[in-house]
Enzyme design. Structure first.
Site, PDB file in Angstrom:
ATOM      1  N   GLY A  13     -78.648  61.805  10.282  1.00 36.99           N
ATOM      2  CA  GLY A  13     -78.502  60.564  11.026  1.00 36.99           C
ATOM      3  C   GLY A  13     -78.017  59.361  10.246  1.00 36.99           C
ATOM      4  N   ASP A  48     -68.963  64.037  10.152  1.00 36.26           N
ATOM      5  CA  ASP A  48     -69.171  64.171   8.709  1.00 36.26           C
ATOM      6  C   ASP A  48     -69.821  65.518   8.387  1.00 36.26           C
ATOM      7  OD1 ASP A  48     -69.060  63.103   6.034  1.00 36.26           O
ATOM      8  OD2 ASP A  48     -71.225  62.759   6.145  1.00 36.26           O
ATOM      9  N   LYS A  83     -64.518  64.803   8.201  1.00 37.90           N
ATOM     10  CA  LYS A  83     -64.570  65.259   6.811  1.00 37.90           C
ATOM     11  C   LYS A  83     -63.949  66.643   6.731  1.00 37.90           C
ATOM     12  CE  LYS A  83     -68.600  66.481   4.918  1.00 37.90           C
ATOM     13  NZ  LYS A  83     -69.905  66.100   4.332  1.00 37.90           N
TER      14      LYS A  83
END
Length: 195
Positions: A53, A110, A150
């Site tokens: 988170g 990510d 990413k």
């Protein structure tokens, strides 16, 4: 990310802890936002693979819009953040996300696959995950929306980059200062979704 001994004297990690973020990854998003201005104050944003988170924490400070985190694992509650536990490739999850937020301006991811230690296999898994996140973004983003993901440099990377270029008017790669030295980690920033 565990607080293993390799992190105990890491400046970025210590700063993240000190500033109340869940991991060093927070600074990567802050850096990307400073350089590319991907999020506007009223944007609704979805974070894919959001656990634990740390990006959600940053997103909450960047927009007054709605912020939704999706992950296979539960995400500990955060003020002002909505979450879904589920698989981003599941059309029902995509539908639910779209219904919850309505208009989606930004999708970020990510996430990284669980690493096996076999470089080419891990690289292929990372690219597959990137393709899944792109597919999700294309299903929920409004025209003109932005996407950040990413990835890892390797043989399959140009393929993912080219795929993202098909859907966004401006696409760039970026290595953050917070990335560990020697890592092949790289972010792809897609701006202005063609829709």
């Amino acid at each position: 990310m565990g607080t293993g001994s390799q992190w105990s004297r890491d400046k970025v990690y210590l700063r993240a802890k000190h500033e109340g973020f869940r991991s060093r990854a927070s600074f990567k998003l802050i850096e990307i936002q400073e350089k590319f201005a991907i999020i506007r104050r009223d944007d609704n944003v979805i974070d894919l693979g959001a656990a634990p988170g740390s990006w959600l924490q940053v997103l909450r400070t960047l927009t007054e819009g709605r912020v939704l985190g999706i992950d296979l694992n539960p995400i500990a509650a955060l003020d002002g953040i909505e979450t879904i536990e589920g698989d981003i490739t599941d059309p029902a999850i995509q539908q639910r996300a779209h219904e919850m937020l309505g208009s989606v301006s930004v999708v970020v991811c990510d996430a990284a696959p669980k690493l096996s230690g076999h470089k080419s296999y891990d690289q292929a898994r990372a690219i597959a995950l990137g393709e899944e996140a792109l597919s999700f973004a294309c299903n929920v983003l409004k025209p003109g929306g932005n996407f950040v993901i990413k990835s890892f440099q390797g043989a399959d990377f140009p393929e993912l980059f080219a795929l993202i270029k098909e859907h966004f008017r401006a696409v760039k790669t970026y290595s953050t200062k917070a990335t560990r030295k020697g890592s092949t980690e790289i972010y792809i920033i897609g701006k202005n979704f063609k829709g």
